[in-house]
Structure formats: structure tokens, C-alpha cells
Design a protein around this motif. Structure first.
Motif, PDB file in Angstrom:
ATOM      1  N   GLU A 167       0.847  -1.192   0.000  1.00 10.11           N
ATOM      2  CA  GLU A 167       0.000   0.000   0.000  1.00 10.11           C
ATOM      3  C   GLU A 167       0.882   1.242   0.000  1.00 10.11           C
ATOM      4  OE1 GLU A 167      -3.318   1.943   2.998  1.00 10.11           O
ATOM      5  OE2 GLU A 167      -3.298  -0.234   2.705  1.00 10.11           O
ATOM      6  N   GLN A 168       0.439   2.268  -0.705  1.00 14.20           N
ATOM      7  CA  GLN A 168       1.170   3.528  -0.741  1.00 14.20           C
ATOM      8  C   GLN A 168       0.214   4.678  -0.536  1.00 14.20           C
ATOM      9  OE1 GLN A 168       3.322   4.427  -4.360  1.00 14.20           O
ATOM     10  NE2 GLN A 168       4.548   6.015  -3.378  1.00 14.20           N
ATOM     11  N   GLN A 169       0.607   5.596   0.349  1.00 10.62           N
ATOM     12  CA  GLN A 169      -0.142   6.813   0.606  1.00 10.62           C
ATOM     13  C   GLN A 169       0.753   8.010   0.319  1.00 10.62           C
ATOM     14  OE1 GLN A 169      -1.505   6.510   4.630  1.00 10.62           O
ATOM     15  NE2 GLN A 169      -2.931   4.840   4.200  1.00 10.62           N
ATOM     16  N   PRO A 170       0.177   9.167   0.041  1.00 10.61           N
ATOM     17  CA  PRO A 170       0.987  10.351  -0.273  1.00 10.61           C
ATOM     18  C   PRO A 170       2.020  10.628   0.820  1.00 10.61           C
ATOM     19  CG  PRO A 170      -1.314  10.780  -0.741  1.00 10.61           C
ATOM     20  CD  PRO A 170      -1.276   9.459  -0.047  1.00 10.61           C
ATOM     21  N   GLY A 171       3.254  10.878   0.397  1.00  6.30           N
ATOM     22  CA  GLY A 171       4.319  11.186   1.333  1.00  6.30           C
ATOM     23  C   GLY A 171       5.044   9.986   1.882  1.00  6.30           C
ATOM     24  N   PHE A 172       4.611   8.794   1.496  1.00  2.00           N
ATOM     25  CA  PHE A 172       5.240   7.567   1.967  1.00  2.00           C
ATOM     26  C   PHE A 172       5.626   6.705   0.772  1.00  2.00           C
ATOM     27  CE2 PHE A 172       2.461   8.879   5.415  1.00  2.00           C
ATOM     28  CZ  PHE A 172       3.265   8.731   6.533  1.00  2.00           C
ATOM     29  N   GLY A 173       6.645   5.893   0.959  1.00  2.00           N
ATOM     30  CA  GLY A 173       6.965   4.893  -0.040  1.00  2.00           C
ATOM     31  C   GLY A 173       5.996   3.729   0.065  1.00  2.00           C
ATOM     32  N   VAL A 174       6.227   2.729  -0.748  1.00  6.28           N
ATOM     33  CA  VAL A 174       5.380   1.539  -0.703  1.00  6.28           C
ATOM     34  C   VAL A 174       5.666   0.780   0.587  1.00  6.28           C
ATOM     35  CG1 VAL A 174       4.807  -0.639  -1.823  1.00  6.28           C
ATOM     36  CG2 VAL A 174       5.348   1.373  -3.211  1.00  6.28           C
ATOM     37  N   ARG A 175       4.629   0.502   1.342  1.00  3.47           N
ATOM     38  CA  ARG A 175       4.772  -0.213   2.593  1.00  3.47           C
ATOM     39  C   ARG A 175       4.051  -1.553   2.517  1.00  3.47           C
ATOM     40  NH1 ARG A 175       2.900   4.049   7.048  1.00  3.47           N
ATOM     41  NH2 ARG A 175       1.218   4.337   5.525  1.00  3.47           N
ATOM     42  N   VAL A 176       4.531  -2.499   3.291  1.00  2.10           N
ATOM     43  CA  VAL A 176       3.961  -3.846   3.306  1.00  2.10           C
ATOM     44  C   VAL A 176       3.244  -4.052   4.631  1.00  2.10           C
ATOM     45  CG1 VAL A 176       4.445  -6.316   3.158  1.00  2.10           C
ATOM     46  CG2 VAL A 176       5.792  -4.706   1.804  1.00  2.10           C
ATOM     47  N   PHE A 177       2.017  -4.541   4.565  1.00  2.27           N
ATOM     48  CA  PHE A 177       1.207  -4.799   5.745  1.00  2.27           C
ATOM     49  C   PHE A 177       0.788  -6.259   5.752  1.00  2.27           C
ATOM     50  CE2 PHE A 177       0.687  -0.393   4.576  1.00  2.27           C
ATOM     51  CZ  PHE A 177       0.704   0.296   5.776  1.00  2.27           C
ATOM     52  N   LEU A 178       0.466  -6.769   6.924  1.00  2.00           N
ATOM     53  CA  LEU A 178      -0.064  -8.128   6.998  1.00  2.00           C
ATOM     54  C   LEU A 178      -1.060  -8.230   8.140  1.00  2.00           C
ATOM     55  CD1 LEU A 178       1.310  -9.976   9.519  1.00  2.00           C
ATOM     56  CD2 LEU A 178       3.296  -9.808   8.028  1.00  2.00           C
ATOM     57  N   LYS A 179      -1.994  -9.153   7.961  1.00  2.98           N
ATOM     58  CA  LYS A 179      -2.964  -9.488   8.992  1.00  2.98           C
ATOM     59  C   LYS A 179      -3.131 -10.998   9.013  1.00  2.98           C
ATOM     60  CE  LYS A 179      -5.827  -5.293   9.186  1.00  2.98           C
ATOM     61  NZ  LYS A 179      -7.184  -4.725   8.969  1.00  2.98           N
ATOM     62  N   GLN A 180      -3.364 -11.523  10.208  1.00  4.40           N
ATOM     63  CA  GLN A 180      -3.636 -12.945  10.356  1.00  4.40           C
ATOM     64  C   GLN A 180      -5.101 -13.115  10.717  1.00  4.40           C
ATOM     65  OE1 GLN A 180      -4.273 -14.498  13.534  1.00  4.40           O
ATOM     66  NE2 GLN A 180      -4.262 -16.627  12.909  1.00  4.40           N
ATOM     67  N   ILE A 181      -5.750 -14.075  10.067  1.00  2.10           N
ATOM     68  CA  ILE A 181      -7.146 -14.368  10.367  1.00  2.10           C
ATOM     69  C   ILE A 181      -7.260 -15.840  10.728  1.00  2.10           C
ATOM     70  CG2 ILE A 181      -7.751 -14.804   7.936  1.00  2.10           C
ATOM     71  CD1 ILE A 181     -10.496 -13.505   8.597  1.00  2.10           C
ATOM     72  N   SER A 182      -7.962 -16.129  11.809  1.00  2.00           N
ATOM     73  CA  SER A 182      -8.056 -17.504  12.286  1.00  2.00           C
ATOM     74  C   SER A 182      -9.111 -18.276  11.497  1.00  2.00           C
ATOM     75  CB  SER A 182      -8.409 -17.518  13.774  1.00  2.00           C
ATOM     76  OG  SER A 182      -9.783 -17.203  13.973  1.00  2.00           O
ATOM     77  N   ARG A 183      -9.161 -19.574  11.732  1.00  2.00           N
ATOM     78  CA  ARG A 183     -10.144 -20.412  11.047  1.00  2.00           C
ATOM     79  C   ARG A 183     -11.577 -20.025  11.404  1.00  2.00           C
ATOM     80  NH1 ARG A 183      -8.740 -25.745  14.656  1.00  2.00           N
ATOM     81  NH2 ARG A 183      -9.942 -25.199  16.502  1.00  2.00           N
ATOM     82  N   ASP A 184     -11.735 -19.325  12.551  1.00  2.00           N
ATOM     83  CA  ASP A 184     -13.060 -18.891  12.978  1.00  2.00           C
ATOM     84  C   ASP A 184     -13.411 -17.502  12.463  1.00  2.00           C
ATOM     85  OD1 ASP A 184     -13.416 -21.257  14.492  1.00  2.00           O
ATOM     86  OD2 ASP A 184     -12.210 -20.411  16.105  1.00  2.00           O
ATOM     87  N   GLY A 185     -12.505 -16.903  11.666  1.00  2.00           N
ATOM     88  CA  GLY A 185     -12.792 -15.615  11.071  1.00  2.00           C
ATOM     89  C   GLY A 185     -12.444 -14.427  11.935  1.00  2.00           C
ATOM     90  N   ASN A 186     -11.595 -14.633  12.941  1.00  2.00           N
ATOM     91  CA  ASN A 186     -11.214 -13.550  13.839  1.00  2.00           C
ATOM     92  C   ASN A 186      -9.812 -13.059  13.510  1.00  2.00           C
ATOM     93  OD1 ASN A 186     -13.643 -13.775  15.378  1.00  2.00           O
ATOM     94  ND2 ASN A 186     -12.765 -15.541  16.428  1.00  2.00           N
ATOM     95  N   LEU A 187      -9.662 -11.748  13.400  1.00  2.00           N
ATOM     96  CA  LEU A 187      -8.367 -11.167  13.086  1.00  2.00           C
ATOM     97  C   LEU A 187      -7.447 -11.240  14.299  1.00  2.00           C
ATOM     98  CD1 LEU A 187      -9.453  -7.987  11.100  1.00  2.00           C
ATOM     99  CD2 LEU A 187      -8.386 -10.033  10.175  1.00  2.00           C
ATOM    100  N   GLY A 188      -6.220 -11.711  14.070  1.00  2.00           N
ATOM    101  CA  GLY A 188      -5.217 -11.737  15.118  1.00  2.00           C
ATOM    102  C   GLY A 188      -5.420 -12.795  16.177  1.00  2.00           C
ATOM    103  N   GLU A 189      -6.303 -13.753  15.937  1.00  2.00           N
ATOM    104  CA  GLU A 189      -6.545 -14.806  16.929  1.00  2.00           C
ATOM    105  C   GLU A 189      -5.617 -15.985  16.654  1.00  2.00           C
ATOM    106  OE1 GLU A 189     -10.428 -17.024  18.701  1.00  2.00           O
ATOM    107  OE2 GLU A 189     -10.169 -17.153  16.535  1.00  2.00           O
ATOM    108  N   ILE A 190      -4.881 -16.409  17.663  1.00  2.00           N
ATOM    109  CA  ILE A 190      -3.994 -17.557  17.538  1.00  2.00           C
ATOM    110  C   ILE A 190      -4.745 -18.793  18.019  1.00  2.00           C
ATOM    111  CG2 ILE A 190      -1.777 -18.561  18.176  1.00  2.00           C
ATOM    112  CD1 ILE A 190      -1.611 -16.018  16.479  1.00  2.00           C
ATOM    113  N   VAL A 191      -4.954 -19.720  17.123  1.00  2.00           N
ATOM    114  CA  VAL A 191      -5.653 -20.954  17.462  1.00  2.00           C
ATOM    115  C   VAL A 191      -4.618 -22.042  17.703  1.00  2.00           C
ATOM    116  CG1 VAL A 191      -7.300 -22.690  16.697  1.00  2.00           C
ATOM    117  CG2 VAL A 191      -7.660 -20.292  16.111  1.00  2.00           C
TER     118      VAL A 191
END
Length: 226
Positions: A167-191
Motif C-alpha cells: 500500500e502507498q499513501q501520499p508522502g510515503f513509499g510503498v509499505r507492506v502490511f499483513l494481517k492474520q485471520i483464524s479459522r473462525d474468522g477472527n483477526l489476530g486470533e492464535i488458534v
């Protein structure tokens, strides 16, 4: 069984499998899903010798499962993995859920420059695990210059996945982001592999250090559990 399954990109969505002897298992012409191919095609093994395929189409993001015999499992040519409330999708991606089902990920960029990434989990029979709506992975802000999913999408080995995008926004270079989603559909949940109510070995009740290490007269340390 051996061999590989390929997805045709020559303007049509054609599936074929080449067996271990180098022969076309689904015939010389393969399986034509009758769809014009445009942009990215998502694909993932189904865990049983077949393949899931997804593509952007009018009316939503489509998905089809081809089994190891070359039969289409879902309604022809495919079924919507995106809900009716999100009838547009592009950049489809697929990843196994470790239970012979699949996660579908797609982008909605109708409100350019804003872009949203959604996901849905589907079992091997084509039933949506989250039937009420798709799950929003990320929605960009209005001044975002671009956002694009990055391959590969990685399994978390617990039925969920790790989603990465640029993703890139004005004034920034290209940045890399990540999210983890569990098998139950919850973001950031470690099963973990331990379900509620399960117990492994009893926990130690007491820890006592019997000797001191290091010292020149004793080069080992024994820890006893009681």
C-alpha cells in the motif's frame, strides 16, 4: 496419483490435469468453464487431488471445485463466493483451510481510489462458513494511491491464513502490511491445537533449583518438579 493440474490463461478458463505419465487426464481440450478470463485467477488444491479455481465475473467473485476425476463439484460454471451485497470482485486469491475447504480473498475497488479486501471461507461442498456476510480484511483510506495483495498468501497451519498487501499513501513509499485471520474468522486470533476442556500433562506445582551453575565444582544443574 501424481501429475499436476493447470489453469489455462489463453483468454478462456480451462482446467486440465497432466498425470504422472504425461497424459491429459481431462482429455485433450480440458474442462472449459465457459468463462472469459480477465486478470488474476485464484487457485488452490482441494487436498484430494483436485483444485479450486476462482475468477472475477459480473455479479460477483466466482469459485468452482474440480475433483480428481475432472468433475465440477459446484453448480456450473461456478458459484458466488462473494455475497449479494458485494456483487463486484477483482484480484481473487485462494488458499486451503487444512480441512479440504478453501478461503477466498478478493478486492472491491468500485470506490476508487479506496479499495477494500474481503474474505470468505467455504467448505468442500460449497457451503459458506460465514453465510451472513463476507469478512472485511482491510479498507484503505481515501488518499491511498494504490493497494495490492501480495503473493503468496500463507497458511497459519491452523485453518486460517496470513494476508499480506502493498500500500502507498501520499508522502510515503510503498509499505507492506499483513494481517492474520483464524479459522473462525477472527483477526489476530492464535488458534492452538488444544481445544477448550482439553488438558495435557499436569502443570508443575513447584520448581526448585537444587544446585548452582556455573561454578567450578559442579558443571550441571538439576531441576526437579514436584
Amino acid at each position: 496419483m501424481g501429475g499436476v493440474i493447470g489453469v489455462g490463461l489463453g483468454g478462456k478458463l480451462i482446467i486440465n490435469r497432466v498425470d504422472s505419465a504425461g497424459q491429459y487426464a481431462f482429455g485433450p481440450n480440458g474442462i472449459d468453464l465457459g468463462q472469459g478470463q480477465q486478470g488474476v485467477i485464484g487457485y488452490a488444491p482441494d487436498g484430494g487431488g483436485g483444485i479450486y479455481v476462482s475468477w472475477a465475473a459480473v455479479g460477483g467473485t466466482k469459485i468452482q471445485r474440480i475433483n480428481s476425476n475432472g468433475d465440477t463439484v459446484f453448480s456450473f460454471p461456478g458459484i458466488n463466493i462473494s455475497p449479494d451485497s458485494l456483487p463486484y470482485g477483482s484480484e481473487p486469491y485462494l488458499i486451503q483451510d487444512n480441512e479440504h475447504g478453501v478461503w477466498g480473498i478478493w478486492a472491491d475497488s468500485r470506490h476508487n481510489p479506496e479499495k477494500a479486501f474481503y474474505t470468505q471461507r467455504m467448505d468442500s461442498s460449497g457451503n459458506k462458513i460465514f453465510p451472513d456476510s463476507a469478512l472485511a480484511l482491510h479498507v484503505t483510506v481515501g488518499n491511498t494511491l494504490f493497494a495490492r495483495p501480495a503473493r503468496p498468501i500463507i497458511s497459519d497451519l491452523r485453518g486460517g491464513f496470513i494476508f499480506t498487501w502493498n500500500e502507498q499513501q501520499p508522502g510515503f513509499g510503498v509499505r507492506v502490511f499483513l494481517k492474520q485471520i483464524s479459522r473462525d474468522g477472527n483477526l489476530g486470533e492464535i488458534v492452538t491445537g488444544i481445544e477448550p476442556g482439553q488438558r495435557g500433562l499436569p502443570s508443575p506445582q513447584k520448581i526448585e533449583l537444587k544446585s548452582i551453575y556455573p561454578n567450578p565444582f559442579n558443571n550441571t544443574t538439576t531441576i526437579e518438579f514436584t
